[in-house]
Write an enzyme that holds these catalytic residues in place. Structure first.
Site, PDB file in Angstrom:
ATOM      1  N   LYS A  54       0.907  -1.108  -0.046  1.00 37.30           N
ATOM      2  CA  LYS A  54      -0.156  -0.191  -0.105  1.00 37.30           C
ATOM      3  C   LYS A  54       0.846   1.265   0.011  1.00 37.30           C
ATOM      4  O   LYS A  54       2.082   1.228   0.462  1.00 37.30           O
ATOM      5  CB  LYS A  54      -0.967  -0.029   1.033  1.00 37.30           C
ATOM      6  CG  LYS A  54      -0.231  -0.084   2.648  1.00 37.30           C
ATOM      7  CD  LYS A  54      -1.149  -0.356   3.816  1.00 37.30           C
ATOM      8  CE  LYS A  54      -0.505  -0.300   5.010  1.00 37.30           C
ATOM      9  NZ  LYS A  54      -1.020  -0.990   6.102  1.00 37.30           N
ATOM     10  N   ARG A  77     -10.551  -0.691  14.966  1.00 37.91           N
ATOM     11  CA  ARG A  77     -10.410  -0.055  13.610  1.00 37.91           C
ATOM     12  C   ARG A  77     -11.341  -0.533  12.522  1.00 37.91           C
ATOM     13  O   ARG A  77     -12.641  -0.134  12.282  1.00 37.91           O
ATOM     14  CB  ARG A  77      -8.939   0.054  13.297  1.00 37.91           C
ATOM     15  CG  ARG A  77      -8.527   1.217  12.552  1.00 37.91           C
ATOM     16  CD  ARG A  77      -6.996   1.453  12.397  1.00 37.91           C
ATOM     17  NE  ARG A  77      -6.598   0.163  11.655  1.00 37.91           N
ATOM     18  CZ  ARG A  77      -5.268   0.183  11.119  1.00 37.91           C
ATOM     19  NH1 ARG A  77      -4.332   1.284  11.271  1.00 37.91           N
ATOM     20  NH2 ARG A  77      -4.734  -0.946  10.213  1.00 37.91           N
ATOM     21  N   TYR A  90      15.985  30.037   8.154  1.00 41.53           N
ATOM     22  CA  TYR A  90      14.801  30.910   8.811  1.00 41.53           C
ATOM     23  C   TYR A  90      14.760  30.745  10.211  1.00 41.53           C
ATOM     24  O   TYR A  90      15.162  29.735  10.898  1.00 41.53           O
ATOM     25  CB  TYR A  90      13.537  30.064   8.220  1.00 41.53           C
ATOM     26  CG  TYR A  90      12.975  30.266   6.766  1.00 41.53           C
ATOM     27  CD1 TYR A  90      12.788  31.562   6.416  1.00 41.53           C
ATOM     28  CD2 TYR A  90      13.057  29.297   5.626  1.00 41.53           C
ATOM     29  CE1 TYR A  90      12.252  31.844   5.085  1.00 41.53           C
ATOM     30  CE2 TYR A  90      12.437  29.562   4.609  1.00 41.53           C
ATOM     31  CZ  TYR A  90      12.095  31.013   4.194  1.00 41.53           C
ATOM     32  OH  TYR A  90      11.731  31.050   2.919  1.00 41.53           O
ATOM     33  N   MET A 118      11.551  24.575   2.418  1.00 42.34           N
ATOM     34  CA  MET A 118      10.561  24.115   1.521  1.00 42.34           C
ATOM     35  C   MET A 118      11.488  22.915   0.524  1.00 42.34           C
ATOM     36  O   MET A 118      11.262  21.880   0.322  1.00 42.34           O
ATOM     37  CB  MET A 118       9.746  24.823   0.739  1.00 42.34           C
ATOM     38  CG  MET A 118       8.986  23.926   0.014  1.00 42.34           C
ATOM     39  SD  MET A 118       7.800  25.139  -1.148  1.00 42.34           S
ATOM     40  CE  MET A 118       6.713  25.833   0.193  1.00 42.34           C
TER      41      MET A 118
HETATM   42  C1  LIG Z   1      -0.146  -1.858   6.920  1.00 44.32           C
HETATM   43  C2  LIG Z   1      -0.876  -3.076   7.472  1.00 44.32           C
HETATM   44  C3  LIG Z   1       0.289  -4.159   7.347  1.00 44.32           C
HETATM   45  C4  LIG Z   1       1.551  -4.089   7.445  1.00 44.32           C
HETATM   46  O1  LIG Z   1       2.044  -3.595   8.582  1.00 44.32           O
HETATM   47  P1  LIG Z   1       3.593  -3.224   9.092  1.00 44.32           P
HETATM   48  O2  LIG Z   1       3.400  -2.971  10.296  1.00 44.32           O
HETATM   49  O3  LIG Z   1       4.174  -2.264   7.943  1.00 44.32           O
HETATM   50  O4  LIG Z   1       4.239  -4.751   8.521  1.00 44.32           O
HETATM   51  C5  LIG Z   1      -0.405  -5.411   7.644  1.00 44.32           C
HETATM   52  N1  LIG Z   1      -1.736  -5.489   7.736  1.00 44.32           N
HETATM   53  C6  LIG Z   1      -2.442  -4.685   7.697  1.00 44.32           C
HETATM   54  C7  LIG Z   1      -4.009  -4.796   7.846  1.00 44.32           C
HETATM   55  C8  LIG Z   1      -2.263  -3.261   7.305  1.00 44.32           C
HETATM   56  O5  LIG Z   1      -3.081  -2.183   7.098  1.00 44.32           O
END
Ligand SMILES: *Cc1c(COP(=O)(O)O)cnc(C)c1O
Length: 388
Positions: free
Chosen positions: A52, A147, A269, A329
């Site tokens: 992801k 969640r 800055y 930036m």
């Molecule tokens: C992002 C995610 C993972 C991976 O988690 P890590 O801590 O990066 O290994 C696994 N399962 C779900 C449901 C996630 O959302």
């Protein structure tokens, strides 16, 4: 500027100000290592890859083929668009979409062969009402994170509905740890127990509970499939233990200008960075618009006891150069006074991430986690993939 005039500039790297080198071999090595550990719990355990957020910022189009060549056949992504990108580079893998089920675009799931992860009773009903018999889905069960996923009460209702249970056959049952990065947390055991009970109701489904940190909780957490994320990308999964994974990213920033600054003068800055001595300052072409956290500004101190080197430091060769002043930036500055002149004269780049300066070191100096440093890695960097 037209595209053709851009291509005429090839070889100059278009004078980009930062270079991100991603080591696909290290990433695959990390994935294999996690998969090997997960086989302690079940020798048939499958190591799926979570890709992801553009493979945690590193690039779906490069990371997925590298893992595919190494034998990975299951991927998890958050959104449908990410799933479509994975499908473009892998025609056969199973791709699970974690973030909600959207039955109104079922045709897109079909076209790209994306497998939904159902999270609510409504999701299940909508899924069961779809045309076709061989539709596949995973079921997310909440075991204490609160969640995503069916609550214990919703699961009990489902399990009590014989008719529905006879018709609804998810291929994967999954849940997610809230505290796996803290192995001693009591919620881990509770979640493992709750998942064990829940998965009994779906004897035909594969079971997946562990993310990266969960893999390190031991065999009880492994089940049939683990979901490798941050550790595969070289990040720290578990708190307060040395990171056993190989670093995957190197980040270099181009030195744009060197200047002499007198003791007591300030840099950048807010006049926030003050020279404690007559100094040589390197102004470099990376800033918060490149995803380098402004909150890491000028820490320039060792933040990590076990290594004595971390935080907002850079390196030129073997020399550690502390950041000075605020990250702006597009720019940041390093104090390079201690780099011998013969080395400094030739230096064009400062390394901001490498084998010694890890994503979690930057994270600690910025008050965040390695996940955020990775997923922020900007789009302006020249990206170089090695080991693919
Ligand atoms: C992002 C995610 C993972 C991976 O988690 P890590 O801590 O990066 O290994 C696994 N399962 C779900 C449901 C996630 O959302």
């Amino acid at each position: 500027m037209t595209d053709s005039s851009i291509s005429e500039l090839n070889g100059t790297e278009l004078y980009g100000n930062g270079r991100l080198t991603i080591d696909l071999k290290a990433l695959v090595t990390n994935w294999k290592k996690l998969g090997k550990i997960a086989k302690d719990g079940n020798k048939n355990n499958e190591a799926a890859a979570v890709v992801k957020a553009n493979a945690y910022g590193l690039g779906i189009e490069q990371v997925v083929p590298a893992l595919t060549n190494a034998g990975c056949t299951t991927f998890f992504i958050a959104t449908i668009k990410e799933g479509m990108r994975v499908r473009k580079v892998n025609k056969t893998a199973r791709i699970y979409v974690l973030n909600g089920f959207h039955p109104s675009i079922w045709s897109v799931y079909k076209k790209f062969k994306l497998t939904p992860v159902l999270c609510t009773p409504q999701d299940i009903d909508a899924f069961m009402a779809l045309p076709g018999k061989k539709n596949e889905a995973a079921l997310h069960i909440d075991t204490g994170m609160n969640r995503l996923g069916l609550s214990a009460a919703e699961l009990a209702v489902l399990a009590g509905d014989e008719q529905k249970m006879a018709a609804f056959k998810p291929t994967l049952i999954m849940s997610h740890f809230a505290c796996a990065d803290d192995p001693a947390h009591r919620l881990n055991k509770k979640q493992i127990a709750a998942f064990a009970m829940a998965s009994l109701k779906f004897p035909d489904a594969k079971r997946s509970l562990a993310n990266s940190a969960g893999i390190f909780l031991g065999p009880n957490a492994h089940y049939d499939m683990v979901r490798c994320g941050v550790a595969m990308y070289g990040g720290e999964a578990v708190n307060d233990v040395p990171n056993p994974m190989k670093p995957v990213v190197k980040l270099e920033t181009r030195i744009l200008q060197l200047r002499y600054v007198k003791k007591g003068e300030t840099v950048g800055y807010g006049a926030a960075g003050k020279a404690k001595r007559d100094s040589i300052i390197a102004t470099c072409g990376t800033g918060y618009a490149d995803g380098y956290n402004r909150s890491a500004s000028g820490a320039g101190v060792a933040m990590r006891k076990q290594k004595g080197l971390a935080g907002a430091n850079g390196m030129i060769g073997n020399f550690v150069v502390p950041m000075i002043g605020r990250v702006s930036m597009d720019l940041c500055a390093f104090d390079v006074t201690d780099v011998p002149e013969r080395i400094l004269k030739k230096a064009q780049w400062i390394e901001m991430l490498n084998k010694h300066i890890l994503v979690d070191d930057i994270a600690r100096s910025a008050g965040t986690i390695g996940y955020e440093v990775l997923t922020n890695l900007g789009q302006r960097y020249e990206r170089v993939y090695v080991g693919g």
